[in-house]
Design a protein around this motif. Structure first.
Motif, PDB file in Angstrom:
ATOM      1  N   LEU A 130      10.978   1.295  -7.418  1.00 55.14           N
ATOM      2  CA  LEU A 130      10.723   2.542  -6.694  1.00 55.14           C
ATOM      3  C   LEU A 130      12.012   3.128  -6.131  1.00 55.14           C
ATOM      4  O   LEU A 130      12.204   4.350  -6.137  1.00 55.14           O
ATOM      5  CB  LEU A 130       9.717   2.294  -5.574  1.00 55.14           C
ATOM      6  CG  LEU A 130       8.296   1.957  -6.023  1.00 55.14           C
ATOM      7  CD1 LEU A 130       7.442   1.548  -4.824  1.00 55.14           C
ATOM      8  CD2 LEU A 130       7.663   3.135  -6.757  1.00 55.14           C
ATOM      9  N   ALA A 131      12.902   2.266  -5.666  1.00 51.45           N
ATOM     10  CA  ALA A 131      14.175   2.752  -5.134  1.00 51.45           C
ATOM     11  C   ALA A 131      15.000   3.441  -6.213  1.00 51.45           C
ATOM     12  O   ALA A 131      15.708   4.423  -5.950  1.00 51.45           O
ATOM     13  CB  ALA A 131      14.963   1.593  -4.530  1.00 51.45           C
ATOM     14  N   SER A 132      14.888   2.957  -7.448  1.00 48.93           N
ATOM     15  CA  SER A 132      15.662   3.548  -8.546  1.00 48.93           C
ATOM     16  C   SER A 132      15.090   4.878  -9.005  1.00 48.93           C
ATOM     17  O   SER A 132      15.768   5.654  -9.680  1.00 48.93           O
ATOM     18  CB  SER A 132      15.689   2.585  -9.742  1.00 48.93           C
ATOM     19  OG  SER A 132      14.414   2.526 -10.376  1.00 48.93           O
ATOM     20  N   LEU A 133      13.832   5.169  -8.642  1.00 50.33           N
ATOM     21  CA  LEU A 133      13.175   6.388  -9.103  1.00 50.33           C
ATOM     22  C   LEU A 133      13.279   7.537  -8.128  1.00 50.33           C
ATOM     23  O   LEU A 133      12.833   8.635  -8.431  1.00 50.33           O
ATOM     24  CB  LEU A 133      11.681   6.118  -9.344  1.00 50.33           C
ATOM     25  CG  LEU A 133      11.304   5.217 -10.507  1.00 50.33           C
ATOM     26  CD1 LEU A 133       9.804   5.104 -10.598  1.00 50.33           C
ATOM     27  CD2 LEU A 133      11.873   5.755 -11.812  1.00 50.33           C
TER      28      LEU A 133
ATOM     29  N   HIS B 216       5.199  10.039   0.320  1.00 54.01           N
ATOM     30  CA  HIS B 216       4.563   8.748   0.045  1.00 54.01           C
ATOM     31  C   HIS B 216       5.503   7.616   0.444  1.00 54.01           C
ATOM     32  O   HIS B 216       6.674   7.604   0.046  1.00 54.01           O
ATOM     33  CB  HIS B 216       4.227   8.602  -1.441  1.00 54.01           C
ATOM     34  CG  HIS B 216       3.248   9.608  -1.937  1.00 54.01           C
ATOM     35  ND1 HIS B 216       1.895   9.497  -1.727  1.00 54.01           N
ATOM     36  CD2 HIS B 216       3.422  10.757  -2.650  1.00 54.01           C
ATOM     37  CE1 HIS B 216       1.279  10.522  -2.291  1.00 54.01           C
ATOM     38  NE2 HIS B 216       2.174  11.300  -2.855  1.00 54.01           N
ATOM     39  N   SER B 217       4.995   6.662   1.205  1.00 54.42           N
ATOM     40  CA  SER B 217       5.756   5.466   1.574  1.00 54.42           C
ATOM     41  C   SER B 217       5.087   4.228   1.018  1.00 54.42           C
ATOM     42  O   SER B 217       3.864   4.209   0.815  1.00 54.42           O
ATOM     43  CB  SER B 217       5.872   5.337   3.103  1.00 54.42           C
ATOM     44  OG  SER B 217       6.705   6.332   3.639  1.00 54.42           O
ATOM     45  N   LEU B 218       5.880   3.197   0.770  1.00 56.46           N
ATOM     46  CA  LEU B 218       5.333   1.889   0.417  1.00 56.46           C
ATOM     47  C   LEU B 218       5.349   1.038   1.676  1.00 56.46           C
ATOM     48  O   LEU B 218       6.356   0.968   2.381  1.00 56.46           O
ATOM     49  CB  LEU B 218       6.174   1.225  -0.672  1.00 56.46           C
ATOM     50  CG  LEU B 218       5.588  -0.094  -1.208  1.00 56.46           C
ATOM     51  CD1 LEU B 218       4.382   0.184  -2.097  1.00 56.46           C
ATOM     52  CD2 LEU B 218       6.643  -0.897  -1.975  1.00 56.46           C
TER      53      LEU B 218
ATOM     54  N   VAL C 157       9.222   6.399  -0.447  1.00 57.15           N
ATOM     55  CA  VAL C 157       9.622   6.143  -1.830  1.00 57.15           C
ATOM     56  C   VAL C 157       9.468   7.346  -2.744  1.00 57.15           C
ATOM     57  O   VAL C 157      10.070   7.381  -3.819  1.00 57.15           O
ATOM     58  CB  VAL C 157       8.829   4.952  -2.419  1.00 57.15           C
ATOM     59  CG1 VAL C 157       9.182   3.664  -1.701  1.00 57.15           C
ATOM     60  CG2 VAL C 157       7.321   5.206  -2.372  1.00 57.15           C
ATOM     61  N   PHE C 158       8.662   8.341  -2.344  1.00 55.05           N
ATOM     62  CA  PHE C 158       8.430   9.455  -3.274  1.00 55.05           C
ATOM     63  C   PHE C 158       7.963  10.675  -2.512  1.00 55.05           C
ATOM     64  O   PHE C 158       7.018  10.596  -1.718  1.00 55.05           O
ATOM     65  CB  PHE C 158       7.392   9.062  -4.322  1.00 55.05           C
ATOM     66  CG  PHE C 158       7.117  10.134  -5.347  1.00 55.05           C
ATOM     67  CD1 PHE C 158       8.119  10.574  -6.193  1.00 55.05           C
ATOM     68  CD2 PHE C 158       5.860  10.709  -5.467  1.00 55.05           C
ATOM     69  CE1 PHE C 158       7.880  11.574  -7.130  1.00 55.05           C
ATOM     70  CE2 PHE C 158       5.601  11.690  -6.406  1.00 55.05           C
ATOM     71  CZ  PHE C 158       6.617  12.125  -7.247  1.00 55.05           C
TER      72      PHE C 158
ATOM     73  N   SER D 123       0.849  -1.188   0.000  1.00 58.59           N
ATOM     74  CA  SER D 123       0.000   0.000   0.000  1.00 58.59           C
ATOM     75  C   SER D 123       0.880   1.231   0.000  1.00 58.59           C
ATOM     76  O   SER D 123       1.926   1.270   0.655  1.00 58.59           O
ATOM     77  CB  SER D 123      -0.915   0.013   1.232  1.00 58.59           C
ATOM     78  OG  SER D 123      -1.667   1.216   1.299  1.00 58.59           O
ATOM     79  N   PHE D 124       0.471   2.252  -0.775  1.00 57.75           N
ATOM     80  CA  PHE D 124       1.134   3.547  -0.732  1.00 57.75           C
ATOM     81  C   PHE D 124       0.428   4.418   0.299  1.00 57.75           C
ATOM     82  O   PHE D 124      -0.770   4.688   0.177  1.00 57.75           O
ATOM     83  CB  PHE D 124       1.073   4.233  -2.096  1.00 57.75           C
ATOM     84  CG  PHE D 124       1.984   3.629  -3.131  1.00 57.75           C
ATOM     85  CD1 PHE D 124       3.304   4.029  -3.232  1.00 57.75           C
ATOM     86  CD2 PHE D 124       1.506   2.676  -4.007  1.00 57.75           C
ATOM     87  CE1 PHE D 124       4.140   3.484  -4.201  1.00 57.75           C
ATOM     88  CE2 PHE D 124       2.331   2.118  -4.978  1.00 57.75           C
ATOM     89  CZ  PHE D 124       3.655   2.527  -5.063  1.00 57.75           C
TER      90      PHE D 124
END
Length: 309
Positions: A290-293, A270-272, A159-160, A139-140
């Motif tokens: 997600l880590a690469s972004l 935002h977290s995963l 993550v974002f 879930s985000f």
């Protein structure tokens, strides 16, 4: 209809013999005969003729066979849709217009062969409970509250960071601005009827308002995005705040303006969230993607709530 009997019909048709079909299914030849006989009684037709050379489909059997195969394919798809490790990766994105949905779309473009099942859960506690139970894989969410303890086995990774924007109509005092500071929003009429008490976004915007002296009006009723955009477009004083990656569409005549917030730039964290024991292979792909972004915002002053620091 007994799917075991249907599976037996297909096995006999493929093997051409009851004995070989029994071996393939790991049952006795007598059990094969009983299943076929029971299905023939149910259908009211004979599916096979038997001879010393084996079993051959009748005309009715030939008509039934492709449908029998399709029944078994449907059964497999139905089972795979809910079986961890085999079903599609099931991810909660909160809302399909919001940034997490965009992150998941980018992941699907990078991994087009990975099957996804996208769901939208409203409540963060329900999302965490679903991750814990294994009914969703991830879930985000914004993980709020300083020192909050997630349940045992539940992991969260930021993550974002999504920058926020001011959204105004063409007659608003900031309509022509390329950017404004959060301090300049003090005293403005900011309307956000979608903020619901107890949610993670309510916690975020409460701290944002406190940090910059903003007054955010959450009075409803909340009729959804389109009526909010209508109200903002028609007003010279009303504005709202949206995420940079929130997908919005409005009539051309609205002439709405999305204005950047700088010095500092408030970002929504935002977290995963996932379970550390989740075996789904695509979950590792999603986390790696997600880590690469997540590039750092070098040279950009940002703001996040205390609980996200």
């Amino acid at each position: 209809m007994d799917l075991n009997a249907v599976r037996t019909v297909v096995a006999v048709a493929d093997a051409g013999q009851f004995r070989e079909a029994a071996a393939d299914l790991s049952i006795t030849q007598q059990a094969v005969s009983k299943r076929i006989a029971a299905l023939e009684r149910e259908l009211g037709v004979q599916l096979f003729t038997r001879s010393a050379r084996g079993a051959r489909l009748t005309i009715d059997g030939q008509a039934f066979l492709p449908h029998a195969r399709e029944l078994l394919r449907v059964e497999e798809r139905a089972t795979a849709s809910v079986r961890p490790g085999r079903r599609a990766l099931r991810v909660d994105v909160i809302g399909r217009r919001l940034a997490p949905a965009g992150l998941l779309r980018a992941f699907h473009r990078a991994y087009p062969k990975t099957e996804l099942d996208v769901v939208t859960l409203f409540d963060a506690d329900a999302a965490v409970a679903a991750v814990r139970a294994g009914t969703i894989d991830a879930s985000f969410r914004a993980v709020t509250m300083p020192g909050r303890q997630l349940p045992d086995g539940i992991v969260a990774a930021r993550v974002f960071d999504e920058p926020l924007q001011l959204l105004t109509g063409p007659a608003h005092e900031f309509a022509a601005a390329r950017a404004v500071t959060p301090d300049q929003l003090a005293g403005l009429r900011i309307w956000m009827p979608g903020i619901i008490a107890g949610t993670e976004w309510a916690a975020y915007y409460a701290e944002l308002a406190d940090a910059f002296g903003l007054t955010i009006d959450t009075i409803g009723p909340n009729f959804g995005t389109e009526p909010l955009l209508d109200a903002v477009a028609d007003s010279a004083t009303l504005a709202t705040i949206v995420g940079e990656d929130t997908r919005l569409a409005w009539p051309v005549g609205h002439d709405l303006r999305r204005i950047a917030l700088h010095h500092p730039t408030p970002v929504y964290p935002h977290s995963l969230i996932w379970h550390e024991d989740n075996p789904h292979p695509a979950l590792t792909e999603l986390r790696t993607h997600l880590a690469s972004l997540r590039p750092g915002r070098h040279g950009v002053e940002t703001w996040v709530p205390r609980w996200a620091q």
